[in-house]
Design a protein around this motif. Structure first.
Motif, PDB file in Angstrom:
ATOM      1  N   GLN A  87       0.908  -1.225  -0.140  1.00 42.04           N
ATOM      2  CA  GLN A  87       0.007  -0.078  -0.015  1.00 42.04           C
ATOM      3  C   GLN A  87       0.773   1.172  -0.002  1.00 42.04           C
ATOM      4  OE1 GLN A  87      -2.357  -0.214   3.389  1.00 42.04           O
ATOM      5  NE2 GLN A  87      -0.433  -0.468   5.013  1.00 42.04           N
ATOM      6  N   PHE A  88       0.335   2.386  -0.432  1.00 43.76           N
ATOM      7  CA  PHE A  88       1.272   3.792  -0.578  1.00 43.76           C
ATOM      8  C   PHE A  88       1.053   4.196   0.667  1.00 43.76           C
ATOM      9  CE2 PHE A  88      -0.757   3.277  -5.136  1.00 43.76           C
ATOM     10  CZ  PHE A  88       0.649   3.477  -5.555  1.00 43.76           C
ATOM     11  N   PRO A 112       6.069   7.049  -2.138  1.00 44.19           N
ATOM     12  CA  PRO A 112       6.598   5.862  -1.513  1.00 44.19           C
ATOM     13  C   PRO A 112       5.488   4.568  -1.195  1.00 44.19           C
ATOM     14  CG  PRO A 112       6.291   7.864   0.288  1.00 44.19           C
ATOM     15  CD  PRO A 112       6.090   8.291  -1.230  1.00 44.19           C
ATOM     16  N   PHE A 113       5.947   3.526  -1.221  1.00 40.87           N
ATOM     17  CA  PHE A 113       5.236   2.287  -1.316  1.00 40.87           C
ATOM     18  C   PHE A 113       5.700   1.445  -0.233  1.00 40.87           C
ATOM     19  CE2 PHE A 113       3.683  -1.810  -3.169  1.00 40.87           C
ATOM     20  CZ  PHE A 113       2.389  -1.576  -3.088  1.00 40.87           C
ATOM     21  N   LYS A 114       4.790   0.910   0.416  1.00 39.32           N
ATOM     22  CA  LYS A 114       5.181  -0.112   1.396  1.00 39.32           C
ATOM     23  C   LYS A 114       4.910  -1.476   1.154  1.00 39.32           C
ATOM     24  CE  LYS A 114       5.006  -1.122   6.433  1.00 39.32           C
ATOM     25  NZ  LYS A 114       4.457  -0.678   7.718  1.00 39.32           N
ATOM     26  N   PRO A 115       5.707  -2.407   0.693  1.00 39.77           N
ATOM     27  CA  PRO A 115       5.336  -3.806  -0.017  1.00 39.77           C
ATOM     28  C   PRO A 115       5.112  -4.681   1.471  1.00 39.77           C
ATOM     29  CG  PRO A 115       7.851  -2.883  -0.713  1.00 39.77           C
ATOM     30  CD  PRO A 115       7.222  -2.196   0.269  1.00 39.77           C
ATOM     31  N   LYS A 122      12.876  -7.510   1.331  1.00 35.27           N
ATOM     32  CA  LYS A 122      13.454  -7.224   2.423  1.00 35.27           C
ATOM     33  C   LYS A 122      13.652  -5.635   2.811  1.00 35.27           C
ATOM     34  CE  LYS A 122      16.435 -11.080   1.511  1.00 35.27           C
ATOM     35  NZ  LYS A 122      17.772 -11.699   1.042  1.00 35.27           N
ATOM     36  N   HIS A 123      12.870  -4.951   1.988  1.00 36.42           N
ATOM     37  CA  HIS A 123      13.056  -3.565   2.000  1.00 36.42           C
ATOM     38  C   HIS A 123      11.694  -3.026   2.434  1.00 36.42           C
ATOM     39  CE1 HIS A 123      17.048  -3.540   0.096  1.00 36.42           C
ATOM     40  NE2 HIS A 123      16.500  -4.333  -0.525  1.00 36.42           N
ATOM     41  N   PRO A 124      11.392  -2.208   3.444  1.00 26.88           N
ATOM     42  CA  PRO A 124      10.152  -1.488   3.745  1.00 26.88           C
ATOM     43  C   PRO A 124       9.587  -0.364   3.106  1.00 26.88           C
ATOM     44  CG  PRO A 124      12.125  -0.662   5.307  1.00 26.88           C
ATOM     45  CD  PRO A 124      12.563  -1.486   4.397  1.00 26.88           C
ATOM     46  N   VAL A 125      10.358   0.263   2.088  1.00 26.36           N
ATOM     47  CA  VAL A 125       9.802   1.174   1.243  1.00 26.36           C
ATOM     48  C   VAL A 125      10.478   0.989  -0.117  1.00 26.36           C
ATOM     49  CG1 VAL A 125       9.732   3.755   1.116  1.00 26.36           C
ATOM     50  CG2 VAL A 125       9.593   2.777   3.392  1.00 26.36           C
ATOM     51  N   LEU A 190      17.268   9.013   3.856  1.00 29.81           N
ATOM     52  CA  LEU A 190      17.190   9.837   5.270  1.00 29.81           C
ATOM     53  C   LEU A 190      15.744   9.967   5.796  1.00 29.81           C
ATOM     54  CD1 LEU A 190      19.770  12.379   4.911  1.00 29.81           C
ATOM     55  CD2 LEU A 190      20.038  10.187   5.957  1.00 29.81           C
ATOM     56  N   ARG A 191      14.943  10.069   4.957  1.00 32.73           N
ATOM     57  CA  ARG A 191      13.061  10.399   5.084  1.00 32.73           C
ATOM     58  C   ARG A 191      12.952   9.173   5.321  1.00 32.73           C
ATOM     59  NH1 ARG A 191      10.163  15.191   2.589  1.00 32.73           N
ATOM     60  NH2 ARG A 191      11.279  16.932   3.142  1.00 32.73           N
ATOM     61  N   HIS A 192      13.207   8.098   4.444  1.00 34.02           N
ATOM     62  CA  HIS A 192      12.563   6.930   4.561  1.00 34.02           C
ATOM     63  C   HIS A 192      13.632   5.687   4.674  1.00 34.02           C
ATOM     64  CE1 HIS A 192       8.959   8.897   2.642  1.00 34.02           C
ATOM     65  NE2 HIS A 192       9.963   9.421   1.815  1.00 34.02           N
ATOM     66  N   PRO A 193      13.786   5.463   5.903  1.00 35.34           N
ATOM     67  CA  PRO A 193      15.034   4.339   6.188  1.00 35.34           C
ATOM     68  C   PRO A 193      14.503   3.008   5.399  1.00 35.34           C
ATOM     69  CG  PRO A 193      14.262   5.701   8.117  1.00 35.34           C
ATOM     70  CD  PRO A 193      13.272   5.864   7.289  1.00 35.34           C
ATOM     71  N   GLY A 194      15.486   2.415   4.944  1.00 39.13           N
ATOM     72  CA  GLY A 194      15.471   1.222   4.208  1.00 39.13           C
ATOM     73  C   GLY A 194      15.077   1.414   2.879  1.00 39.13           C
TER      74      GLY A 194
END
Length: 253
Positions: A87-88, A112-115, A122-125, A190-194
């Motif tokens: 989801q976005f 940014p999208f959160k799988p 393995k990546h949150p964003v 820096l805004r979206h870790p990972g």
């Protein structure tokens, strides 16, 4: 009578034996042309190399997988097609500035999208490029973007953003519609870790009013080849001009 013949022969003999003198200006022109010829040949070879690079890029694009589920490792990012579920992330939309299509200026909408977390993710964003939208006539008016809510399926191709030179970094607001001049992945991380270091360009429009589809290369191999032929042809013309300038010619009587 013999005296007249001798005088006439003596007048003609210098003209028959005299070789035309080459003016200094012609020598200078020939030297300048000779200095340009290696440059023209180098430009032709360089265009041939660029054509080969573009053809290899197209070959990799056409042969890349298009059914990959999840994201490949950072060390092996290729222009593969991926399918993600998730989801976005609401609250922020990046508007990549100064993007033109059909002679019009606009933005590329980056969200940014959160799988969904599973064994292959393995990546949150990850950033999703939803496509291009035209800009308003007024600089202070940003386009309205309404993201779909809930779980979404994203299908597209991976692309590594290219970095351009900026005299000074632009100011980004904390949330909402953020106008940016380039996709600075280090700054975005820096805004979206990972954050995953590549962007997914979707294949089909997800929102109305947005145009998708990006050229694989900015210039085709055929066009590079055409430029190479032009440089080589110009070098040949200069070679012929040099020969004509310095080649000794007899004066006409």
């Amino acid at each position: 009578m013999s005296k007249v013949v001798m005088n006439e022969a003596s007048m003609r003999r210098p003209h028959l034996s005299k070789v035309q003198q080459i003016p200094v200006s012609k020598w200078l022109m020939a030297i300048l042309a000779l200095l340009l010829i290696p440059l023209l040949l180098w430009l032709g070879v360089w265009q041939l190399q660029r054509a080969d690079e573009k053809q290899q890029l197209l070959d990799r694009w056409n042969s890349a997988r298009t059914d990959l589920t999840g994201l490949p490792e950072r060390e092996s990012i290729e222009p593969v097609g991926v399918n993600l579920h998730g989801q976005f992330i609401s609250g922020i939309i990046y508007l990549l500035d100064n993007r033109t299509r059909g002679g019009r200026t606009g933005y590329e909408v980056i969200v940014p999208f959160k799988p969904d977390i599973d064994a292959t993710t393995k990546h949150p964003v990850v950033l999703i490029n939803l496509g291009w939208i035209a800009a308003s006539e007024y600089r202070d008016q940003l386009p309205e973007i309404r993201l779909p809510l809930g779980s979404q399926t994203i299908t597209g191709r991976l692309a590594i953003p290219s970095q351009t030179i900026q005299l000074r970094p632009d100011k980004w607001q904390a949330s909402g519609r953020v106008r940016i001049q380039q996709l600075d992945m280090d700054r975005l991380a820096l805004r979206h870790p990972g954050l995953y270091p590549a962007v997914i360009r979707i294949d089909k429009p997800l929102l109305s009013g947005l145009s998708v589809g990006w050229p694989v290369v900015n210039m085709t191999p055929e066009r590079h080849l055409g430029y190479a032929i032009q440089w080589f042809a110009l070098a040949i013309v200069l070679m012929g001009g040099c020969s004509w300038l310095v080649w000794p010619r007899k004066e006409e009587i």
